[in-house]
Scaffold this active site. Structure first.
Site, PDB file in Angstrom:
ATOM      1  N   SER A   1       0.828  -1.219   0.000  1.00 49.61           N
ATOM      2  CA  SER A   1       0.000   0.000   0.000  1.00 49.61           C
ATOM      3  C   SER A   1       0.858   1.263   0.000  1.00 49.61           C
ATOM      4  O   SER A   1       2.015   1.242   0.430  1.00 49.61           O
ATOM      5  CB  SER A   1      -0.896   0.023   1.248  1.00 49.61           C
ATOM      6  OG  SER A   1      -1.736  -1.092   1.277  1.00 49.61           O
TER       7      SER A   1
HETATM    8  N1  SAM Z   1      -0.791  -4.181   4.027  1.00 49.83           N
HETATM    9  C1  SAM Z   1      -0.312  -4.777   2.828  1.00 49.83           C
HETATM   10  C2  SAM Z   1       0.996  -4.149   2.373  1.00 49.83           C
HETATM   11  O1  SAM Z   1       1.201  -2.950   2.597  1.00 49.83           O
HETATM   12  O2  SAM Z   1       1.799  -4.852   1.753  1.00 49.83           O
HETATM   13  C3  SAM Z   1      -1.380  -4.575   1.793  1.00 49.83           C
HETATM   14  C4  SAM Z   1      -1.319  -5.545   0.682  1.00 49.83           C
HETATM   15  S1  SAM Z   1      -2.538  -5.460  -0.585  1.00 49.83           S
HETATM   16  C5  SAM Z   1      -3.075  -3.816  -0.729  1.00 49.83           C
HETATM   17  C6  SAM Z   1      -3.915  -6.341   0.095  1.00 49.83           C
HETATM   18  C7  SAM Z   1      -3.670  -7.797   0.384  1.00 49.83           C
HETATM   19  O3  SAM Z   1      -4.910  -8.399   0.780  1.00 49.83           O
HETATM   20  C8  SAM Z   1      -3.155  -8.623  -0.796  1.00 49.83           C
HETATM   21  O4  SAM Z   1      -1.941  -9.221  -0.460  1.00 49.83           O
HETATM   22  C9  SAM Z   1      -4.275  -9.660  -1.026  1.00 49.83           C
HETATM   23  O5  SAM Z   1      -3.785 -10.913  -1.461  1.00 49.83           O
HETATM   24  C10 SAM Z   1      -4.887  -9.744   0.360  1.00 49.83           C
HETATM   25  N2  SAM Z   1      -6.243 -10.297   0.412  1.00 49.83           N
HETATM   26  C11 SAM Z   1      -7.298 -10.119  -0.431  1.00 49.83           C
HETATM   27  N3  SAM Z   1      -8.361 -10.816  -0.005  1.00 49.83           N
HETATM   28  C12 SAM Z   1      -7.978 -11.446   1.148  1.00 49.83           C
HETATM   29  C13 SAM Z   1      -8.635 -12.310   2.067  1.00 49.83           C
HETATM   30  N4  SAM Z   1      -9.918 -12.684   1.913  1.00 49.83           N
HETATM   31  N5  SAM Z   1      -7.941 -12.771   3.131  1.00 49.83           N
HETATM   32  C14 SAM Z   1      -6.654 -12.412   3.324  1.00 49.83           C
HETATM   33  N6  SAM Z   1      -5.963 -11.596   2.488  1.00 49.83           N
HETATM   34  C15 SAM Z   1      -6.630 -11.116   1.419  1.00 49.83           C
END
Ligand code: SAM
Length: 219
Positions: free
Chosen positions: A69
């Site tokens: 993010s």
């Molecule tokens: N906080 C993280 C970072 O700064 O690296 C944000 C990563 S990204 C914006 C959001 C993440 O949510 C992704 O890695 C995606 O795979 C994960 N995601 C989406 N749906 C999900 C779910 N149902 N359970 C767990 N993770 C999920």
């Protein structure tokens, strides 16, 4: 915070201070959050070939079609949660682990779930190397983590169509949850406070664009 396994140069430390100052200008005013942005080396959570870009206020590809993010988003969600030392926090969407590391640096005990196995494994190995102590789980975070709850704070780092009822149920009374809610293009940051067993207060705040929350109680 001590990270013996990686290099952290004076230049990178300087860039972090500048980034914190930039986020302050964009409205982040929680001193603890700004201090943590200036402290946690974001480049450790970033693809090594692109370390030069780690202190720009931008999201970046981390593999499996997902992103780390924007620093502003991480600071914004962290500020809304108002983390106190010892808060038990559930994070949905571990991704690179940067937000997790920020929560740890704010004094939280963190349980974080990631649904992409590749990212879960990569971040788990990174946390072992960095000796960061968070509880990382592989699975569908839209269902929450009932066995470890209820939580003081819940943060969802992916955009949801609605607020998953399991997450509401796993929030402590007086606890807070931040979650982007909307369609696949734009979401409003929702700040939910649990008032009592049955009452929740929800504020709709600024607009963001997150990757989708994919799962049983999501897209
Ligand atoms: N906080 C993280 C970072 O700064 O690296 C944000 C990563 S990204 C914006 C959001 C993440 O949510 C992704 O890695 C995606 O795979 C994960 N995601 C989406 N749906 C999900 C779910 N149902 N359970 C767990 N993770 C999920």
């Amino acid at each position: 915070m001590n990270f013996p396994a990686f290099t952290d140069t004076y230049r990178q430390k300087g860039e972090r201070k500048l980034l914190a100052a930039q986020l302050q200008k964009k409205g982040i005013n929680d001193e603890k959050v700004l201090a943590v942005i200036a402290e946690v080396p974001r480049h450790f959570f970033f693809p090594k070939d692109f370390w030069d870009h780690a202190y720009e206020d931008k999201a970046f590809q981390i593999g499996a079609g997902q992103t780390i993010s924007h620093p502003h988003t991480v600071a914004y969600q962290s500020q809304l949660l108002g983390i106190s030392e010892g808060d038990v926090v559930l994070e949905i969407g571990t991704g690179s682990g940067y937000q997790t590391a920020v929560l740890l640096a704010l004094g939280a005990e963190v349980y974080s779930i990631e649904r992409q196995e590749e990212l879960y494994e990569k971040t788990k190995a990174l946390f072992n190397q960095l000796k960061l102590e968070a509880y990382l789980f592989f699975g569908d975070g839209s269902k929450g983590l009932a066995e470890k709850g209820p939580f003081d704070k819940i943060i969802c780092t992916a955009g949801a169509p609605t607020i998953p009822t399991n997450l509401l149920a796993q929030l402590k009374i007086t606890g807070k949850m931040v979650i982007p809610v909307g369609d696949e293009k734009n979401q409003k940051m929702n700040l939910v406070t649990r008032i009592s067993e049955k009452e929740f207060h929800t504020q709709e705040l600024e607009t963001f664009r997150f990757v989708p929350l994919i799962g049983e109680q999501a897209w």
